[in-house]
Design a protein around this motif. Structure first.
Motif, PDB file in Angstrom:
ATOM      1  N   ASP A 131     -25.242   9.157 -10.451  1.00 54.64           N
ATOM      2  CA  ASP A 131     -24.162  10.042 -11.009  1.00 54.64           C
ATOM      3  C   ASP A 131     -24.684  11.370 -11.567  1.00 54.64           C
ATOM      4  O   ASP A 131     -25.703  11.130 -12.271  1.00 54.64           O
ATOM      5  N   ALA A 167     -15.864   4.885 -12.579  1.00 48.57           N
ATOM      6  CA  ALA A 167     -15.866   5.961 -11.610  1.00 48.57           C
ATOM      7  C   ALA A 167     -17.391   5.702 -10.917  1.00 48.57           C
ATOM      8  O   ALA A 167     -17.403   5.609  -9.462  1.00 48.57           O
ATOM      9  N   GLN A 168     -18.390   5.414 -11.612  1.00 42.52           N
ATOM     10  CA  GLN A 168     -19.690   5.369 -10.943  1.00 42.52           C
ATOM     11  C   GLN A 168     -19.752   3.956 -10.292  1.00 42.52           C
ATOM     12  O   GLN A 168     -20.556   4.075  -9.272  1.00 42.52           O
ATOM     13  N   ARG A 180     -19.723  10.711 -14.992  1.00 41.59           N
ATOM     14  CA  ARG A 180     -18.360  10.320 -15.014  1.00 41.59           C
ATOM     15  C   ARG A 180     -18.127   9.065 -15.577  1.00 41.59           C
ATOM     16  O   ARG A 180     -19.177   8.344 -16.109  1.00 41.59           O
ATOM     17  N   SER A 181     -17.060   8.543 -15.710  1.00 43.48           N
ATOM     18  CA  SER A 181     -16.881   7.120 -16.534  1.00 43.48           C
ATOM     19  C   SER A 181     -17.320   6.110 -15.613  1.00 43.48           C
ATOM     20  O   SER A 181     -17.852   5.922 -14.505  1.00 43.48           O
TER      21      SER A 181
END
Length: 431
Positions: free
Chosen positions: A362, A370-371, A366-367
């Motif tokens: 990533d 999300a990853q 991102r959170s």
RNA sequence: GCGGACGUGGUGAAGUGGUUAACACAACUGGUUGUGGUCCAGUCAUGCGAGGGUUCGAUCCCCUUCGUUCGCCCCA
């Protein structure tokens, strides 16, 4: 304010590129096995390479991208087809002298024609083509067709048919020309404009006119087959015998004359009968040409070749439900749970890549969630979690997505553990 | 070169001459789920291809243009 690509052009996007790779790989395999070698000629040539003498084709007369630069008087043209450039190169490089004959060549690349775009027809499109130069043997006519036919068969295409005809030699053609002109002499006044033009330039093409197709005069027109010289007839029969021997199905179509003026003897088209192809259904087509090498200043040598529309090939595959090109899954996706740890995560990906594992991470901070979604989207086999712990003792977590098992390891040993996991995987497959 | 259809956010796609342009998917954020794929909530088109015109007012009407698409022609 906004930019858009020129009409009739298209971007081949990453999501589609694997289709092209697959086709190109298969092309290389087939040409390798058939002992054809790749040639790459310029995308543009002097205009007179394509525009020759009394060429009557629309392609040459109305559809070429021709330009002149600066104060130069040199007229250049973006290639609308492959054969002319290849033959020019064959002669210019004196390949007729230095190699074993025949010289068997193939090419893959973009072609440019200023036409009205529609399904299966772009202004920039790609052709795969073959040319065999320096031998006149019906077996070569068969061989080139067999190469194309086995290639598309290997892809799984079935809704195809080979249409074939002969135009005979020069003697045949001029005799037939005269016969046609004589036949249409009194009626040409009532026929379409194109036919009037064809009447003097290339009367053979009157026969495949769509406009006047149903006229009585067309039905009573003399047939090429009645004007074939003995030699031409024999040649054609040998070609057909060769196709029979290889079990390649074909239909003889005595109306088939093809658009390019340089053809002699064998001409053929392989068309898809799949309804999803639209009206541009020819997948590959070509024929023999006796005069081209000489035209370009070489010795009197015959050649045969064809070109295949790659976009049309893809359409044909789609029409028959053949899936092309699959996106390979990622081996590992590295999740970084902590911004401070991102450099460590980056090192991990780098190690994995160096070891040959297809990996990514990533780059957007991102959170966590999300990853992990990226892991799913990219179909990664392994997720590697790098958190604040790595800063303390170098430990990271390797999680196998398939069975959700995970282990904690030192980041320095990540490649070893990956090797182990993938080793196990192989064992599983072999069982 | 000729003819038909079409052009709304990342995607699919509603919609109307008049203050906030549905809905779905995707994406992102937060919550829930042992650390993802479930569920819940929130965010996401000052703009409806572009340029003119008609109108008090147009994404919806008209013209032009660009593009897409399908067919003719032609071709691979």
């Amino acid at each position: 304010m906004s930019y858009q690509m020129p009409k009739g052009t298209q971007d081949i996007l990453p999501k589609d590129i694997s289709k092209w790779h697959q086709l190109e790989d298969l092309i290389k395999q087939f040409c390798y096995v058939y002992d054809y070698q790749e040639i790459r000629t310029p995308m543009f040539e002097h205009t007179n390479v394509f525009k020759r003498g009394n060429d009557s084709s629309d392609m040459v007369n109305k559809e070429m991208y021709t330009f002149t630069l600066n104060n130069s008087s040199t007229s250049l043209t973006l290639r609308p087809e492959g054969t002319a450039g290849v033959v020019r190169s064959f002669v210019e490089n004196k390949m007729y002298g230095e190699s074993d004959l025949p010289v068997k060549l193939y090419y893959v690349g973009p072609q440019f024609r200023h036409e009205r775009p529609q399904k299966g027809r772009q202004r920039i499109f790609h052709q795969f083509g073959v040319e065999v130069l320096g031998a006149k043997n019906p077996l070569l006519d068969v061989e080139t067709i067999a190469l194309g036919w086995s290639f598309i068969s290997a892809l799984g295409l079935k809704d195809l048919k080979v249409c074939i005809n002969t135009l005979g030699d020069d003697e045949t053609r001029s005799a037939y020309r005269e016969a046609l002109q004589e036949h249409f002499k009194n009626d040409i006044e009532h026929m379409c404009g194109d036919c009037k033009r064809r009447y003097s330039q290339n009367p053979l093409r009157i026969l495949d006119c769509k406009v006047d197709h149903d006229l009585e005069i067309m039905k009573t027109a003399p047939k090429m087959s009645d004007y074939l010289t003995k030699a031409s007839k024999d040649y054609f029969e040998q070609v057909l015998a060769g196709l029979d021997a290889l079990d390649i199905p074909y239909e003889v179509d005595d109306r088939l004359v093809r658009g390019l003026d340089y053809y002699t003897h064998t001409v053929f088209e392989v068309v898809s009968v799949n309804e999803q192809m639209g009206s541009q259904s020819t997948v590959f087509a070509g024929g023999r040409y006796d005069g081209l090498v000489e035209y370009f200043g070489g010795p009197e040598m015959s050649g045969i070749g064809w070109a295949m529309g790659m976009e049309r090939l893809i359409l044909a595959c789609e029409g028959e439900g053949i899936e092309l090109g699959e996106q390979a899954a990622l081996d590992a996706y590295v999740i970084c749970l902590n911004e401070q740890a991102s450099l460590a995560a980056f090192k991990v990906v780098t190690m994995l890549r160096a070891a040959g594992y297809r990996s990514d991470m990533d780059y957007l901070n991102r959170s966590f969630k999300a990853q992990f979604k990226s892991v799913d989207r990219k179909q990664a086999k392994i997720a590697i979690l790098v958190g604040e712990k790595v800063l303390e003792d170098g430990m990271i977590t390797i999680k196998k997505i398939e069975d959700k098992t995970q282990i904690e390891v030192n980041m320095e040993d990540v490649v070893d553990h990956m090797d182990q996991l993938f080793e196990d995987d192989h064992d599983h497959h072999e069982e």
